[in-house]
Design a protein around this motif. Sequence first.
Motif, short mmCIF file in Angstrom:
data_model
loop_
_atom_site.label_atom_id
_atom_site.label_comp_id
_atom_site.label_asym_id
_atom_site.label_seq_id
_atom_site.Cartn_x
_atom_site.Cartn_y
_atom_site.Cartn_z
N PHE A 2 0.84 -1.20 0.00
CA PHE A 2 0.00 0.00 0.00
C PHE A 2 0.88 1.25 0.00
N GLN A 3 1.90 1.27 0.84
CA GLN A 3 2.80 2.41 0.91
C GLN A 3 3.57 2.57 -0.40
N ARG A 4 3.95 1.44 -1.03
CA ARG A 4 4.64 1.54 -2.32
C ARG A 4 3.73 2.19 -3.37
N ARG A 49 2.75 9.44 -5.93
CA ARG A 49 3.41 10.73 -5.73
C ARG A 49 4.51 10.96 -6.78
N SER A 50 5.22 9.91 -7.16
CA SER A 50 6.31 10.07 -8.12
C SER A 50 5.78 10.44 -9.50
N ARG A 51 4.54 10.06 -9.80
CA ARG A 51 3.95 10.39 -11.10
C ARG A 51 3.37 11.80 -11.12
N GLU A 63 -2.46 12.64 1.19
CA GLU A 63 -2.31 12.61 2.65
C GLU A 63 -3.50 11.93 3.32
N CYS A 64 -4.70 12.12 2.77
CA CYS A 64 -5.88 11.47 3.34
C CYS A 64 -5.81 9.95 3.16
N VAL A 65 -5.32 9.51 1.99
CA VAL A 65 -5.19 8.07 1.76
C VAL A 65 -4.13 7.48 2.70
N GLU A 66 -3.03 8.22 2.87
CA GLU A 66 -2.00 7.74 3.81
C GLU A 66 -2.54 7.69 5.23
#
Length: 458
Positions: free
Chosen positions: A3-5, A11-13, A26-29
């Motif tokens: 999930f974290q990956r 974010r990298s895209r 941030e909400c998903v995290e």
Amino acid sequence: RAFQRDIMDARSRAPRPSPDDSDIYECVEAASLLPLEQGLAFEAVRFAKHADAPRARFLRHAALCEWRAKPGLENAPTPKRAVVFGRSPEAADLAVLAVNIGNSVCIEAGGEALGQALLKLALKRLRGDAQSRLTLATSGVELEAADLVFDTGELLPDPPVTPKPGSVWILTANDLSMTERAQEVHVADRMMRLRRLFRTGRLLEVSLGPNASADAVNSARSALAAQDWHVVVTSDAPCGVQGIFFAALARAALTMLAIGQAPGQIEEAVRELGMRHGPLQMMDAYGAARSLALLQDVYRGSDASTLPLQLLSDRVAHVTAGDEAKMRHALVFHSPGGQGFARDPDLRFWLETWRKERADAPATLPDIALLTALHAALVRAASLCHENGLLRRWSDADLVAIHGLGMDRRMGGPLIQADVAGVLGLHRALTALEPVDPAVWSRSAEIDDMVKNGRAFF
């Protein structure tokens, strides 16, 4: 860990995400890292922040405009068999459109050789599965069996046909009477007109004939509405509502050029309003000669000043040196630049000379921002269309601006922007600008009434 990956990959895209995107990440995290109650509270704060932002209001409004244009379509029959009836390249363009919105299509061009040429032209623009849904009429009875007919107005059925009950006949020619055409092709209450201003737009304007039935209208809207395509129903008028909006914006820009405003400032002001392209680039993209003809049609019969149209006419004549063969594709405000247009550096000097030779050019623009003046021209055009019964609802005006003229959905449309900025401010701008060109900036009775009674568009 997976999930974290995924979060890191997302974010990298988007290395420079917008504030909206950052809060979504941030909400998903938070959903995976915080206890439930804290995660919900974390999300609620950010939701409230964005829900009240102007852009969120504009986006909700744009979605509502699109939804309002499609009520009851689930109950309307959806035509599946379409015929394109015409002999010009426009017939090939219509065939591609009809296939892309989900119909099985055949081309009736009045002759085998011409039909094959149009078929070949259309197939070049279709891919894979879509190609199998386009054929050439062969039996001579396709028009009678069709659910939907796209008619360029160039041919007469020979022998005469009797369209099947429930079929819809859509005329695309702007200069033919729908009533007369309905009599020629034996369609009583199922004739309407299709208008498309810019081929890159995602708006289909359906103008109703005088006797069009509600059932025919629903059938046409159901047949034409598809994913990423939007249908707006209007009353019939020369050039259509899209043409009227475009003409108002183009005339306002030409008037400002005549006064002495810099072309680049006019273009940037319209982009700040949310348009993908400025009015000068839009005129070049549509075709300068075609834009001039459209402006002449929209303002024919009025006592409007001919100065803005004369500027465009003189510029076309200067660029093409009177060569009519060049006029159709001439760029008069730009020069070809890579994949797009580059502003023509000669334009500024030509305008200076032109103004010196025109004693009737307006001296100056009132102390009104360019953005406000261009916005007021669009709002006034929308108000007159609604007042004259061309538009059924205010939201259709914003739908036309977004999907017909290329306005950013995140900007919501000119009327919702007027509500946010305040109709009173636009009313004052129209009052100040009316002496410059009443054809573009005269106040409508509806806007006067709104200010008097403290009402808004929505």
